[in-house]
Design a protein around this motif. Structure first.
Motif, PDB file in Angstrom:
ATOM      1  N   ASP A   1     106.720  77.427  86.041  1.00 36.08           N
ATOM      2  CA  ASP A   1     105.471  78.486  85.574  1.00 36.08           C
ATOM      3  C   ASP A   1     104.465  77.146  85.354  1.00 36.08           C
ATOM      4  O   ASP A   1     103.129  77.826  85.379  1.00 36.08           O
ATOM      5  CB  ASP A   1     106.013  79.049  84.091  1.00 36.08           C
ATOM      6  N   MET A   2     104.728  76.058  84.911  1.00 33.64           N
ATOM      7  CA  MET A   2     103.597  75.031  84.559  1.00 33.64           C
ATOM      8  C   MET A   2     102.905  74.692  86.141  1.00 33.64           C
ATOM      9  O   MET A   2     101.663  74.699  86.028  1.00 33.64           O
ATOM     10  CB  MET A   2     104.332  73.553  83.933  1.00 33.64           C
ATOM     11  N   VAL A   3     103.335  74.673  87.248  1.00 35.97           N
ATOM     12  CA  VAL A   3     102.924  74.392  88.405  1.00 35.97           C
ATOM     13  C   VAL A   3     101.800  75.540  88.483  1.00 35.97           C
ATOM     14  O   VAL A   3     100.560  75.310  88.848  1.00 35.97           O
ATOM     15  CB  VAL A   3     103.801  74.306  89.487  1.00 35.97           C
ATOM     16  N   SER A   4     102.541  76.806  88.396  1.00 37.36           N
ATOM     17  CA  SER A   4     101.472  78.052  88.610  1.00 37.36           C
ATOM     18  C   SER A   4     100.258  77.829  87.643  1.00 37.36           C
ATOM     19  O   SER A   4      99.062  78.156  87.981  1.00 37.36           O
ATOM     20  CB  SER A   4     102.232  79.362  88.538  1.00 37.36           C
ATOM     21  N   MET A   5     100.661  77.568  86.339  1.00 39.93           N
ATOM     22  CA  MET A   5      99.472  77.763  85.693  1.00 39.93           C
ATOM     23  C   MET A   5      98.345  76.418  85.621  1.00 39.93           C
ATOM     24  O   MET A   5      97.187  76.795  85.564  1.00 39.93           O
ATOM     25  CB  MET A   5     100.020  77.215  84.117  1.00 39.93           C
ATOM     26  N   VAL A   6      98.797  75.167  86.139  1.00 43.45           N
ATOM     27  CA  VAL A   6      97.937  74.185  86.404  1.00 43.45           C
ATOM     28  C   VAL A   6      97.123  74.589  87.614  1.00 43.45           C
ATOM     29  O   VAL A   6      95.701  74.442  87.613  1.00 43.45           O
ATOM     30  CB  VAL A   6      98.527  72.806  86.765  1.00 43.45           C
ATOM     31  N   ILE A   7      97.641  75.387  88.768  1.00 42.43           N
ATOM     32  CA  ILE A   7      96.820  75.649  89.808  1.00 42.43           C
ATOM     33  C   ILE A   7      95.722  76.523  89.421  1.00 42.43           C
ATOM     34  O   ILE A   7      94.610  76.535  89.809  1.00 42.43           O
ATOM     35  CB  ILE A   7      97.865  76.057  90.965  1.00 42.43           C
ATOM     36  N   ARG A   8      96.170  77.747  88.745  1.00 40.00           N
ATOM     37  CA  ARG A   8      95.252  78.791  88.333  1.00 40.00           C
ATOM     38  C   ARG A   8      94.129  78.155  87.450  1.00 40.00           C
ATOM     39  O   ARG A   8      92.833  78.433  87.669  1.00 40.00           O
ATOM     40  CB  ARG A   8      96.147  79.813  87.566  1.00 40.00           C
ATOM     41  N   GLY A   9      94.395  77.286  86.520  1.00 40.84           N
ATOM     42  CA  GLY A   9      93.419  76.577  85.541  1.00 40.84           C
ATOM     43  C   GLY A   9      92.501  75.892  86.399  1.00 40.84           C
ATOM     44  O   GLY A   9      91.377  76.026  85.883  1.00 40.84           O
ATOM     45  N   ALA A  10      92.715  75.049  87.229  1.00 39.13           N
ATOM     46  CA  ALA A  10      91.977  74.248  88.128  1.00 39.13           C
ATOM     47  C   ALA A  10      91.081  75.335  88.762  1.00 39.13           C
ATOM     48  O   ALA A  10      89.932  75.112  89.105  1.00 39.13           O
ATOM     49  CB  ALA A  10      92.617  73.386  88.786  1.00 39.13           C
ATOM     50  N   PHE A  11      91.742  76.273  89.445  1.00 41.58           N
ATOM     51  CA  PHE A  11      90.905  77.045  90.495  1.00 41.58           C
ATOM     52  C   PHE A  11      89.755  77.569  89.619  1.00 41.58           C
ATOM     53  O   PHE A  11      88.459  77.938  89.972  1.00 41.58           O
ATOM     54  CB  PHE A  11      91.575  78.308  90.871  1.00 41.58           C
ATOM     55  N   VAL A  12      90.161  78.315  88.554  1.00 43.23           N
ATOM     56  CA  VAL A  12      88.940  78.912  87.557  1.00 43.23           C
ATOM     57  C   VAL A  12      87.933  78.019  87.161  1.00 43.23           C
ATOM     58  O   VAL A  12      86.929  78.546  87.458  1.00 43.23           O
ATOM     59  CB  VAL A  12      89.680  79.638  86.586  1.00 43.23           C
ATOM     60  N   GLN A  13      88.267  76.927  86.589  1.00 42.55           N
ATOM     61  CA  GLN A  13      87.552  76.175  85.857  1.00 42.55           C
ATOM     62  C   GLN A  13      86.468  75.524  86.784  1.00 42.55           C
ATOM     63  O   GLN A  13      85.331  75.120  86.577  1.00 42.55           O
ATOM     64  CB  GLN A  13      88.136  75.143  84.979  1.00 42.55           C
ATOM     65  N   LEU A  14      87.250  74.769  87.868  1.00 43.14           N
ATOM     66  CA  LEU A  14      86.347  74.123  88.770  1.00 43.14           C
ATOM     67  C   LEU A  14      85.384  74.702  89.627  1.00 43.14           C
ATOM     68  O   LEU A  14      84.559  74.306  90.129  1.00 43.14           O
ATOM     69  CB  LEU A  14      87.389  73.150  89.831  1.00 43.14           C
ATOM     70  N   GLN A  15      85.597  76.037  89.890  1.00 44.33           N
ATOM     71  CA  GLN A  15      84.777  76.827  90.554  1.00 44.33           C
ATOM     72  C   GLN A  15      83.555  77.611  89.737  1.00 44.33           C
ATOM     73  O   GLN A  15      82.760  78.776  90.395  1.00 44.33           O
ATOM     74  CB  GLN A  15      85.665  77.890  91.479  1.00 44.33           C
ATOM     75  N   THR A  16      83.611  77.502  88.384  1.00 43.36           N
ATOM     76  CA  THR A  16      83.129  78.472  87.624  1.00 43.36           C
ATOM     77  C   THR A  16      81.630  77.441  86.876  1.00 43.36           C
ATOM     78  O   THR A  16      82.201  76.488  86.438  1.00 43.36           O
ATOM     79  CB  THR A  16      83.719  78.938  86.563  1.00 43.36           C
ATOM     80  N   PRO A  17      80.532  77.877  87.050  1.00 40.62           N
ATOM     81  CA  PRO A  17      79.221  77.135  86.497  1.00 40.62           C
ATOM     82  C   PRO A  17      79.679  77.133  84.848  1.00 40.62           C
ATOM     83  O   PRO A  17      80.317  78.180  84.201  1.00 40.62           O
ATOM     84  CB  PRO A  17      77.937  77.866  86.844  1.00 40.62           C
ATOM     85  N   ASP A  18      78.962  76.013  84.278  1.00 40.10           N
ATOM     86  CA  ASP A  18      79.232  76.055  82.662  1.00 40.10           C
ATOM     87  C   ASP A  18      78.773  77.224  82.058  1.00 40.10           C
ATOM     88  O   ASP A  18      79.475  77.540  81.166  1.00 40.10           O
ATOM     89  CB  ASP A  18      78.640  74.631  82.165  1.00 40.10           C
ATOM     90  N   GLU A  19      77.581  77.612  82.498  1.00 42.34           N
ATOM     91  CA  GLU A  19      77.023  78.814  81.573  1.00 42.34           C
ATOM     92  C   GLU A  19      77.924  80.136  81.765  1.00 42.34           C
ATOM     93  O   GLU A  19      77.479  81.136  81.159  1.00 42.34           O
ATOM     94  CB  GLU A  19      75.546  78.919  81.990  1.00 42.34           C
ATOM     95  N   MET A  20      78.863  80.113  82.776  1.00 36.81           N
ATOM     96  CA  MET A  20      79.696  81.353  82.854  1.00 36.81           C
ATOM     97  C   MET A  20      81.101  81.269  82.269  1.00 36.81           C
ATOM     98  O   MET A  20      81.993  81.905  82.288  1.00 36.81           O
ATOM     99  CB  MET A  20      79.514  81.719  84.290  1.00 36.81           C
ATOM    100  N   ARG A  21      81.427  79.988  82.156  1.00 34.01           N
ATOM    101  CA  ARG A  21      82.967  79.399  81.939  1.00 34.01           C
ATOM    102  C   ARG A  21      83.669  80.321  80.646  1.00 34.01           C
ATOM    103  O   ARG A  21      84.834  80.491  80.599  1.00 34.01           O
ATOM    104  CB  ARG A  21      83.098  78.118  81.453  1.00 34.01           C
ATOM    105  N   GLY A  22      82.820  80.705  79.641  1.00 29.28           N
ATOM    106  CA  GLY A  22      83.502  81.513  78.532  1.00 29.28           C
ATOM    107  C   GLY A  22      83.592  82.884  79.024  1.00 29.28           C
ATOM    108  O   GLY A  22      84.873  83.350  78.704  1.00 29.28           O
ATOM    109  N   ARG A  23      82.786  83.644  79.842  1.00 28.86           N
ATOM    110  CA  ARG A  23      83.101  85.083  80.447  1.00 28.86           C
ATOM    111  C   ARG A  23      84.313  85.112  81.395  1.00 28.86           C
ATOM    112  O   ARG A  23      85.084  85.865  81.179  1.00 28.86           O
ATOM    113  CB  ARG A  23      81.783  85.534  80.888  1.00 28.86           C
ATOM    114  N   VAL A  24      84.100  84.116  82.379  1.00 30.27           N
ATOM    115  CA  VAL A  24      85.103  83.944  83.093  1.00 30.27           C
ATOM    116  C   VAL A  24      86.670  83.588  82.636  1.00 30.27           C
ATOM    117  O   VAL A  24      87.560  84.351  82.873  1.00 30.27           O
ATOM    118  CB  VAL A  24      84.839  82.983  84.361  1.00 30.27           C
ATOM    119  N   GLY A  25      86.557  82.800  81.568  1.00 32.49           N
ATOM    120  CA  GLY A  25      87.678  82.331  80.950  1.00 32.49           C
ATOM    121  C   GLY A  25      88.244  83.524  79.916  1.00 32.49           C
ATOM    122  O   GLY A  25      89.415  83.853  79.696  1.00 32.49           O
ATOM    123  N   ALA A  26      87.356  84.457  79.511  1.00 33.77           N
ATOM    124  CA  ALA A  26      87.865  85.549  78.656  1.00 33.77           C
ATOM    125  C   ALA A  26      88.604  86.546  79.751  1.00 33.77           C
ATOM    126  O   ALA A  26      89.630  87.201  79.295  1.00 33.77           O
ATOM    127  CB  ALA A  26      86.612  86.322  78.151  1.00 33.77           C
TER     128      ALA A  26
END
Length: 422
Positions: free
Chosen positions: A320-345
């Motif tokens: 599960d950790m492998v999946s979580m790290v890949i998912r987390g990097a995909f989301v955060q690295l591809q999201t501009p800072d001003e949108m990270r809260g809304r995408v994170g939600a």
């Protein structure tokens, strides 16, 4: 020690404070979870109630989904996270008072679970969005793994400690949990203010930007949805009190070990990934990890030995950790800072659906079919999900690298968010 890890530890002192804050809040939550689960099952003896607790904790993520992301983008993330941690500390104190006075009923536990879930609904996207403000992009994949290790470290020690303290006296769990939340609050406020808060006022278009962004990225949508459905079907956390008491014939200390075992596997894997980040063939890797998660779930459901059950849960946590790290990097690295809260939600909604709704699914399935069949059905379901997503998201299956420089710009254009005024 890898170059990534050396740079992370040498040049990013705020990350250490962030990591310790994560340890504190995760430890407090895990201790509360063990105590609430055992206390509720002892009080009612109804396995369905264990699933209902997960549902009640998940409801705030749905009710406040648009608000939580906007708050994380508009206000100081450090202060928002600290406020959420303080609220969870007050929940721990309420449980302490209720247990000491003997007035903690089934309904009161559900109410407290809702308040706890509300605080976590705001905390999760805020802390996720805060991490990229602390470390530079080049170190971010290693930082995701190292940050995840904080939660897993806490999840190893805290459930076992919570079970031991609960075995001595139920009230002994909640006081230390409140202190841990207080320590996390102080550490969070010590972080430097590097965020430029969003000046844009809330509007329907702004609030829905996170959904549009994720929909515009097939790899991101595929990764988070596959993880959601696999854990939704395969998660067995809610049934651990039943397995500990009725199948493995152990007590609160055994329950603590069972809850710690997935975290041990996840911690070992997160440390490996912090030293050796996944850089190539990330698509095939995430599919393999979800399949292993399903196999480990089936193994746990068939086990009647405490030690074999612990081994399967360790394997489950590592996958599960492998999946979580890949998912987390995909989301955060591809999201501009001003949108990270809304995408994170939105990402948090997927995670909550997999965890809390997964607990509800497990409780209902156990009430209908029995605890062992419920776990076996979930494990088979996780395997089927990994196969189905190969067809549904071929872009994810073919993904080679974690992040391409043009990803965020392309996604912004596709989502149609446009520039944000500050």
């Amino acid at each position: 020690m890898s170059v990534h890890t050396k740079l992370l530890l040498r040049h990013q002192r705020p990350f250490i404070a962030f990591w310790l804050a994560r340890v504190g809040t995760a430890s407090g939550f895990q201790m509360l979870t063990v105590a609430i689960g055992w206390q509720l099952y002892t009080l009612t003896g109804n396995v369905l109630d264990l699933g209902l607790v997960g549902l009640v904790e998940f409801l705030p993520r749905i009710l406040f989904i648009l608000l939580t992301g906007h708050v994380a983008d508009r206000f100081d993330r450090r202060k928002v996270a600290a406020l959420c941690q303080g609220a969870q500390g007050l929940v721990a104190l309420a449980l302490l008072i209720g247990t000491t006075l003997g007035g903690l009923s089934r309904e009161m536990i559900f109410l407290i679970a809702f308040l706890l879930g509300s605080a976590r609904a705001f905390e999760m996207p805020t802390t996720q969005a805060l991490l990229p403000n602390i470390v530079p992009p080049g170190l971010f994949p290693a930082a995701v793994a190292a940050s995840a290790s904080a939660m897993q470290t806490a999840t190893i020690v805290a459930p076992a400690l919570g079970g031991l303290l609960f075995a001595l006296d139920a009230g002994w769990v909640y006081g230390p949990a409140a202190l841990l939340y207080g320590a996390a609050l102080s550490l969070m406020l010590s972080l430097p203010a590097r965020q430029l808060p969003l000046k844009q006022k809330a509007s329907l278009d702004s609030l829905l930007a996170g959904f549009r962004f994720i929909r515009s990225r097939p790899e991101v949508l595929g990764a988070i949805s596959m993880d959601m459905f696999a854990v939704l079907l395969g998660g067995a956390t809610a049934l651990l009190p039943v397995f500990a008491k009725d199948i493995l014939l152990t007590g609160p200390w055994g329950l603590g070990l069972l809850r710690s075992a997935p975290a041990l596997g996840a911690l070992l894997m997160s440390l490996w990934l912090a030293y050796f980040p996944i850089e190539r063939r990330v698509g095939p890797v995430i599919f393999i990890s979800v399949a292993i998660f399903g196999v480990a779930t089936i193994g746990f459901g068939l086990s009647t030995s405490l030690w074999f059950s612990l081994a399967t849960l360790v394997l489950l946590g590592a996958a599960d950790m492998v999946s979580m790290v890949i998912r987390g990097a995909f989301v955060q690295l591809q999201t501009p800072d001003e949108m990270r809260g809304r995408v994170g939600a939105v990402n948090g909604l997927f995670i909550g659906a997999s965890n809390q709704l997964g607990e509800f699914r497990a409780g209902v399935s156990a009430a209908w079919f029995g605890s062992v069949p419920a776990v076996l059905i979930g494990g088979v379901g996780a395997l089927l999900v990994s196969g189905a997503w190969l067809k549904l998201f071929p872009e994810l299956a073919k993904r080679d690298r974690m992040h391409e420089p043009q990803d965020a710009a392309e996604a912004m254009a596709t989502a149609g968010t446009g520039p944000v005024s500050r």
